[in-house]
Motif scaffolding. Structure first.
Motif, PDB file in Angstrom:
ATOM      1  N   GLU A   1      43.105  92.419  66.605  1.00 39.56           N
ATOM      2  CA  GLU A   1      41.706  92.554  67.012  1.00 39.56           C
ATOM      3  C   GLU A   1      41.085  91.190  67.314  1.00 39.56           C
ATOM      4  OE1 GLU A   1      37.605  94.841  65.557  1.00 39.56           O
ATOM      5  OE2 GLU A   1      39.303  94.640  64.190  1.00 39.56           O
ATOM      6  N   LEU A   2      41.348  90.227  66.445  1.00 41.01           N
ATOM      7  CA  LEU A   2      40.801  88.887  66.638  1.00 41.01           C
ATOM      8  C   LEU A   2      41.419  88.224  67.867  1.00 41.01           C
ATOM      9  CD1 LEU A   2      38.833  86.863  65.351  1.00 41.01           C
ATOM     10  CD2 LEU A   2      40.768  85.912  64.075  1.00 41.01           C
ATOM     11  N   SER A   3      42.706  88.432  68.078  1.00 47.63           N
ATOM     12  CA  SER A   3      43.401  87.840  69.227  1.00 47.63           C
ATOM     13  C   SER A   3      42.824  88.327  70.550  1.00 47.63           C
ATOM     14  CB  SER A   3      44.900  88.163  69.176  1.00 47.63           C
ATOM     15  OG  SER A   3      45.502  87.617  68.024  1.00 47.63           O
ATOM     16  N   ILE A  29      41.804  86.329  57.313  1.00 47.52           N
ATOM     17  CA  ILE A  29      41.323  85.525  58.441  1.00 47.52           C
ATOM     18  C   ILE A  29      40.768  86.415  59.538  1.00 47.52           C
ATOM     19  CG2 ILE A  29      42.078  84.016  60.328  1.00 47.52           C
ATOM     20  CD1 ILE A  29      43.974  82.682  58.294  1.00 47.52           C
ATOM     21  N   GLU A  30      41.455  87.518  59.822  1.00 50.55           N
ATOM     22  CA  GLU A  30      40.959  88.405  60.879  1.00 50.55           C
ATOM     23  C   GLU A  30      39.614  89.024  60.482  1.00 50.55           C
ATOM     24  OE1 GLU A  30      42.630  91.153  64.126  1.00 50.55           O
ATOM     25  OE2 GLU A  30      43.151  92.101  62.233  1.00 50.55           O
ATOM     26  N   ALA A  85      39.360  91.595  51.916  1.00 52.37           N
ATOM     27  CA  ALA A  85      39.448  91.562  53.379  1.00 52.37           C
ATOM     28  C   ALA A  85      39.537  92.974  53.942  1.00 52.37           C
ATOM     29  CB  ALA A  85      40.672  90.749  53.799  1.00 52.37           C
ATOM     30  N   ALA A  86      40.148  93.881  53.194  1.00 48.61           N
ATOM     31  CA  ALA A  86      40.360  95.249  53.678  1.00 48.61           C
ATOM     32  C   ALA A  86      39.052  96.025  53.813  1.00 48.61           C
ATOM     33  CB  ALA A  86      41.324  95.987  52.749  1.00 48.61           C
ATOM     34  N   ARG A 119      33.725  88.816  61.586  1.00 45.22           N
ATOM     35  CA  ARG A 119      32.336  88.686  61.118  1.00 45.22           C
ATOM     36  C   ARG A 119      31.672  87.448  61.714  1.00 45.22           C
ATOM     37  NH1 ARG A 119      30.413  91.374  56.191  1.00 45.22           N
ATOM     38  NH2 ARG A 119      31.819  93.115  55.827  1.00 45.22           N
ATOM     39  N   LEU A 120      32.423  86.372  61.816  1.00 44.97           N
ATOM     40  CA  LEU A 120      31.865  85.145  62.377  1.00 44.97           C
ATOM     41  C   LEU A 120      31.538  85.317  63.862  1.00 44.97           C
ATOM     42  CD1 LEU A 120      34.063  82.384  60.663  1.00 44.97           C
ATOM     43  CD2 LEU A 120      31.812  83.250  60.006  1.00 44.97           C
ATOM     44  N   LEU A 121      32.358  86.083  64.570  1.00 36.99           N
ATOM     45  CA  LEU A 121      32.074  86.361  65.979  1.00 36.99           C
ATOM     46  C   LEU A 121      30.758  87.124  66.108  1.00 36.99           C
ATOM     47  CD1 LEU A 121      35.580  87.399  67.414  1.00 36.99           C
ATOM     48  CD2 LEU A 121      34.474  85.149  67.468  1.00 36.99           C
ATOM     49  N   GLN A 122      30.528  88.040  65.185  1.00 36.17           N
ATOM     50  CA  GLN A 122      29.276  88.802  65.199  1.00 36.17           C
ATOM     51  C   GLN A 122      28.066  87.914  64.931  1.00 36.17           C
ATOM     52  OE1 GLN A 122      29.858  91.919  62.302  1.00 36.17           O
ATOM     53  NE2 GLN A 122      31.500  92.908  63.467  1.00 36.17           N
TER      54      GLN A 122
END
Length: 336
Positions: free
Chosen positions: A117-119, A78-79, A247-248, A84-87
């Motif tokens: 990082e996402l938080s 999820i993170e 994800a890694a 990526r979605l934020l970008q």
């Protein structure tokens, strides 16, 4: 005094609505805390808040549920996907539902720690919420929380559930898409997933599919594809897909997201999306009816008294559970 409390409550709700409308994360956090509260006065305020927030015009957000077996790396996935979605310009909310102890009511609430990082990102909001032992591993008020995050301007809502189990199907009643995360297991992984969960999956992601696990991931993907062929798709316009990713390292995460967008495009063009949202609202209305009736029954002195007596009879086997239940409900209906 009552009028003063009413005015104060109204001002609180108005202030929260104004803050949420402006995209203020602090107001959103206070709003969700209000929604999760079990106090009767807070519940009344929460209903007013959600009723106002649902009127705020926003583009239709993407509601996506994610689940998977323990150790599959849900939070890491999820993170990575969220960043990526934020970008890409999205605003991402994550409602990470934690398991509550059925004995103490306590929960782990560790998802913010795992998604540091996402938080910390300004266009993301991560909220761990205890499920208080509710069926389905999903906090009772998660749907209201989704509505608040959407009103706050978050266009992608990810709901991470407790884990895979029979009751996990409840998550499908509040999201538009259900994603099942699995890890390379050469068949063993499939044995740990109930058929009912597989039937709900719109997308299966084989995570950790790189490095030494690449070959195992390919085998697992083939096995899942074969298993899905034996199941009836739950959408007329979509057949479940299986994607390998990591994800890694970020491997294939863009392909995962393009598959998600393809799914929503199919859903919208077929008209199924509107029908799905309507069905969500209907199901959760009746769930809330069941919850409120049970709560009122529990607070009813006459019903509570007879329930204690009948419970003892059920425990010693003198009467069937169904007969006892009918008597308790009849007592409640005669003295509501």
């Amino acid at each position: 005094m009552g009028q003063t409390r009413h005015s104060s409550s109204l001002r609180t709700v108005e202030a929260l609505v104004a803050g949420i409308r402006q995209g203020d994360r602090a107001s959103l956090a206070r709003g969700i805390t209000l929604v999760e509260s079990t106090r009767s006065d807070h519940q009344q305020e929460a209903r007013k808040l959600v009723s106002e927030c649902i009127k705020i015009p926003r583009p239709c957000s993407l509601r996506i549920g994610l689940t998977g077996t323990p150790g599959v790396g849900k939070s890491t996935f999820i993170e990575s996907l969220g960043m990526r979605l934020l970008q890409k310009g999205h605003r991402v909310s994550v409602l990470a539902v934690d398991p509550s102890s059925t004995r103490s009511g306590g929960s782990i609430l560790g998802d913010k720690t795992r998604m540091q990082e996402l938080s910390a990102a300004s266009n993301a909001y991560v909220r761990p919420s205890p499920n208080r032992g509710s069926l389905g591993g999903v906090a009772r008020n998660t749907l209201d929380s989704i509505i608040l995050t959407e009103a706050c301007g978050f266009d992608v809502c990810l709901v991470e559930t407790v884990g895979v189990g029979q009751s996990e199907t409840m998550v499908s009643d509040m999201v538009d898409m259900f994603v099942l995360l699995m890890q390379p297991g050469s068949g063993d992984e499939l044995q740990g997933v109930k058929r009912g969960i597989m039937e709900l999956a719109d997308l299966v992601v084989v995570n950790k599919a790189d490095g030494a696990m690449e070959l195992a991931a390919k085998l697992t993907r083939s096995e899942i594809v074969n298993a899905l062929h034996l199941m009836i798709p739950r959408r007329e316009s979509w057949s479940p897909k299986v994607v390998r990713a990591s994800a890694a390292t970020g491997y294939n995460l863009d392909r995962v997201w393009s598959t998600v967008l393809h799914y929503f495009d199919k859903l919208e063009k077929s008209g199924e999306w509107d029908a799905l949202r309507a069905d969500q609202r209907r199901k959760w209305m009746w769930r809330e009816v069941s919850h409120l009736l049970l709560a009122r029954l529990d607070r009813n002195p006459a019903s509570h008294k007879i329930a204690q007596l009948l419970e003892a009879d059920v425990l010693n086997g003198s009467i069937p559970a169904g007969v006892a239940a009918e008597q308790i409900v009849s007592k409640f209906l005669s003295n509501p």
